[in-house]
Design an enzyme around this catalytic site. Structure first.
Site, mmCIF file in Angstrom:
data_model
loop_
_atom_site.group_PDB
_atom_site.id
_atom_site.type_symbol
_atom_site.label_atom_id
_atom_site.label_comp_id
_atom_site.label_asym_id
_atom_site.label_seq_id
_atom_site.Cartn_x
_atom_site.Cartn_y
_atom_site.Cartn_z
ATOM 1 N N ASP A 38 28.439 25.136 55.679
ATOM 2 C CA ASP A 38 29.703 24.443 55.385
ATOM 3 C C ASP A 38 29.386 23.179 54.592
ATOM 4 O O ASP A 38 28.285 22.626 54.694
ATOM 5 C CB ASP A 38 30.442 24.071 56.684
ATOM 6 C CG ASP A 38 31.943 23.950 56.480
ATOM 7 O OD1 ASP A 38 32.699 24.773 57.039
ATOM 8 O OD2 ASP A 38 32.375 23.019 55.743
ATOM 9 N N ASN A 91 33.438 33.107 53.398
ATOM 10 C CA ASN A 91 34.764 32.741 53.877
ATOM 11 C C ASN A 91 35.205 31.340 53.443
ATOM 12 O O ASN A 91 36.390 31.023 53.494
ATOM 13 C CB ASN A 91 34.730 32.848 55.416
ATOM 14 C CG ASN A 91 35.833 32.117 56.092
ATOM 15 O OD1 ASN A 91 36.946 32.613 56.152
ATOM 16 N ND2 ASN A 91 35.547 30.911 56.589
ATOM 17 N N TYR A 157 45.184 29.216 43.385
ATOM 18 C CA TYR A 157 44.756 29.937 44.597
ATOM 19 C C TYR A 157 44.993 31.437 44.442
ATOM 20 O O TYR A 157 44.135 32.254 44.779
ATOM 21 C CB TYR A 157 45.531 29.369 45.797
ATOM 22 C CG TYR A 157 45.091 29.908 47.160
ATOM 23 C CD1 TYR A 157 43.948 29.418 47.781
ATOM 24 C CD2 TYR A 157 45.834 30.883 47.829
ATOM 25 C CE1 TYR A 157 43.552 29.888 49.028
ATOM 26 C CE2 TYR A 157 45.443 31.357 49.074
ATOM 27 C CZ TYR A 157 44.310 30.853 49.673
ATOM 28 O OH TYR A 157 43.920 31.327 50.918
ATOM 29 N N LYS A 161 42.079 34.260 44.485
ATOM 30 C CA LYS A 161 42.031 35.299 45.532
ATOM 31 C C LYS A 161 42.191 36.700 44.933
ATOM 32 O O LYS A 161 41.586 37.646 45.437
ATOM 33 C CB LYS A 161 43.089 35.019 46.599
ATOM 34 C CG LYS A 161 42.795 33.754 47.434
ATOM 35 C CD LYS A 161 41.505 33.870 48.235
ATOM 36 C CE LYS A 161 41.284 32.670 49.160
ATOM 37 N NZ LYS A 161 40.044 32.780 49.956
ATOM 38 N N ILE A 190 47.569 32.076 59.099
ATOM 39 C CA ILE A 190 46.761 31.949 60.312
ATOM 40 C C ILE A 190 46.727 30.488 60.730
ATOM 41 O O ILE A 190 46.538 29.600 59.865
ATOM 42 C CB ILE A 190 45.310 32.449 60.034
ATOM 43 C CG1 ILE A 190 45.312 33.815 59.315
ATOM 44 C CG2 ILE A 190 44.501 32.494 61.326
ATOM 45 C CD1 ILE A 190 46.017 34.946 60.033
ATOM 46 N N THR A 192 45.133 27.576 61.383
ATOM 47 C CA THR A 192 43.831 26.915 61.223
ATOM 48 C C THR A 192 44.099 25.513 60.677
ATOM 49 O O THR A 192 45.226 25.219 60.250
ATOM 50 C CB THR A 192 42.950 27.653 60.186
ATOM 51 O OG1 THR A 192 43.570 27.512 58.897
ATOM 52 C CG2 THR A 192 42.769 29.126 60.507
HETATM 53 N N1 NAD Z 1 44.608 30.018 57.275
HETATM 54 C C1 NAD Z 1 45.262 30.923 56.568
HETATM 55 O O1 NAD Z 1 46.464 31.170 56.763
HETATM 56 C C2 NAD Z 1 44.556 31.709 55.500
HETATM 57 C C3 NAD Z 1 45.247 32.760 54.907
HETATM 58 C C4 NAD Z 1 44.615 33.506 53.932
HETATM 59 C C5 NAD Z 1 43.319 33.211 53.554
HETATM 60 N N2 NAD Z 1 42.685 32.164 54.142
HETATM 61 C C6 NAD Z 1 41.313 31.905 53.712
HETATM 62 O O2 NAD Z 1 40.468 31.864 54.834
HETATM 63 C C7 NAD Z 1 39.328 31.073 54.548
HETATM 64 C C8 NAD Z 1 39.110 30.096 55.679
HETATM 65 O O3 NAD Z 1 40.243 29.261 55.747
HETATM 66 P P1 NAD Z 1 40.706 28.490 57.067
HETATM 67 O O4 NAD Z 1 42.140 28.728 57.198
HETATM 68 O O5 NAD Z 1 39.784 28.760 58.190
HETATM 69 O O6 NAD Z 1 40.541 27.007 56.498
HETATM 70 P P2 NAD Z 1 39.806 25.697 57.057
HETATM 71 O O7 NAD Z 1 40.170 24.622 56.093
HETATM 72 O O8 NAD Z 1 40.102 25.521 58.493
HETATM 73 O O9 NAD Z 1 38.263 26.054 56.910
HETATM 74 C C9 NAD Z 1 37.658 26.168 55.659
HETATM 75 C C10 NAD Z 1 36.227 25.715 55.777
HETATM 76 O O10 NAD Z 1 35.602 25.874 54.494
HETATM 77 C C11 NAD Z 1 34.846 24.716 54.234
HETATM 78 N N3 NAD Z 1 34.685 24.521 52.798
HETATM 79 C C12 NAD Z 1 35.616 24.098 51.897
HETATM 80 N N4 NAD Z 1 35.077 24.000 50.684
HETATM 81 C C13 NAD Z 1 33.782 24.376 50.802
HETATM 82 C C14 NAD Z 1 32.694 24.479 49.895
HETATM 83 N N5 NAD Z 1 32.838 24.144 48.611
HETATM 84 N N6 NAD Z 1 31.497 24.907 50.361
HETATM 85 C C15 NAD Z 1 31.338 25.224 51.666
HETATM 86 N N7 NAD Z 1 32.325 25.129 52.580
HETATM 87 C C16 NAD Z 1 33.529 24.715 52.145
HETATM 88 C C17 NAD Z 1 35.614 23.584 54.863
HETATM 89 O O11 NAD Z 1 34.800 22.443 55.082
HETATM 90 C C18 NAD Z 1 36.089 24.222 56.159
HETATM 91 O O12 NAD Z 1 35.147 24.066 57.191
HETATM 92 C C19 NAD Z 1 39.593 30.437 53.182
HETATM 93 O O13 NAD Z 1 38.907 31.182 52.183
HETATM 94 C C20 NAD Z 1 41.084 30.589 53.017
HETATM 95 O O14 NAD Z 1 41.473 30.623 51.672
HETATM 96 C C21 NAD Z 1 43.257 31.410 55.101
#
Ligand code: NAD
Length: 252
Positions: A38, A91, A157, A161, A190, A192
């Protein structure tokens, strides 16, 4: 929990929060040694602590997935710490600005593409040779419902994606003969920290859950379950899918 990954090695990017943390913990629960990567050290180290609390094995590697040298070092860390790499959950991601084509600045566009799309490519570029050394492996990329369909107003975004969806299919076809499976999970909304930020900026929970047939936000553990299953031997014949885990959003 049916997968047995005892002694296998899993790498999770964005492992310090949300979906990545839940997946890191799930990989550890089924016996894998976990490399938590991370850009945020505090969250990443906390995930490692949570894994150690349940008797699992994990280490943190500070990584910005958009920086080639850091991604290379991350994959090398899996080899140095645990002897190689079997599974990768690519991720890490950022939501970027809620802006359409006309309003997005070039800098905003480049950053979202760099992290959410180029980051996934860089991870696979260095993970795949490590997996080839072990005779195969499995990769899951985090895509999104926004990689399958679009809504207006989050142009960078959605472009990133959709790129992840295409890249996942290409990689699956390129490496099937080398026993590396490549799939993507496509989460709906989700609960988060990412979605908490969207809600803090004024979008209501009801609005976010509304497109989903199951009228609630998903849980990070529900995406983690899909990602670990896709890596497991139970999914041995599954490759090149962009699997919605979206409460029925894209069924409509
Ligand atoms: N939460 C949702 O509803 C949702 C829906 C669809 C897709 N996603 C995708 O799921 C994945 C995880 O998202 P989440 O909801 O857990 O978000 P989150 O913000 O809780 O976690 C994302 C993590 O990625 C890390 N990160 C960001 N930029 C980074 C980089 N350049 N290098 C390394 N780490 C990095 C952040 O520090 C964080 O710990 C993402 O790819 C997001 O696009 C999330």
């Amino acid at each position: 929990m049916d997968a047995n990954m005892q002694g296998r090695i899993a790498l999770v990017t964005g492992g310090g929060s949300g979906i990545g943390r839940a997946a890191s913990i799930r990989f550890a629960r089924v016996g894998a040694k976990v490399v938590v990567a991370d850009v945020a050290a505090e969250g990443g180290n906390r995930t490692v602590e949570l894994i150690k609390d349940i008797g699992g094995e994990a280490c943190f590697v500070h990584t910005d997935v958009s920086v080639s040298a850091q991604v290379q070092r991350m994959v090398q860390a899996a080899a140095d710490m645990y002897g190689g790499l079997d599974f990768a959950f690519n991720n890490a991601g950022i939501e970027g600005p809620a802006k359409g084509i006309l309003d997005s600045t070039e800098e905003e566009w480049q950053r979202v593409i760099a992290v959410d799309l180029t980051g996934v490519w860089l991870c696979m570029k260095y993970e795949i040779p490590a997996m080839l050394k072990r005779g195969g492996g499995a990769i899951v990329n985090t895509c999104s419902v926004m990689g399958l369909i679009a809504v207006p107003g989050i142009a960078p975004y959605i472009a990133a994606k959709h790129g992840v969806a295409g890249l996942t299919k290409e990689a699956a076809l390129e490496f099937a003969k080398s026993k590396i499976r490549v799939n993507a999970v496509c989460p709906g909304s989700i609960r988060t920290p990412m979605v908490e930020r969207v809600m803090a900026a004024g979008t209501s929970e009801k609005f976010l859950a509304a497109p989903q047939a199951i009228k609630r936000l998903g849980k990070p553990e529900e995406i983690a379950a899909a990602a670990v299953w896709l890596c497991s031997d139970a999914a041995a014949f599954v490759t090149g899918v962009t699997m919605p885990v979206d409460g029925g959003w894209t069924a409509q």
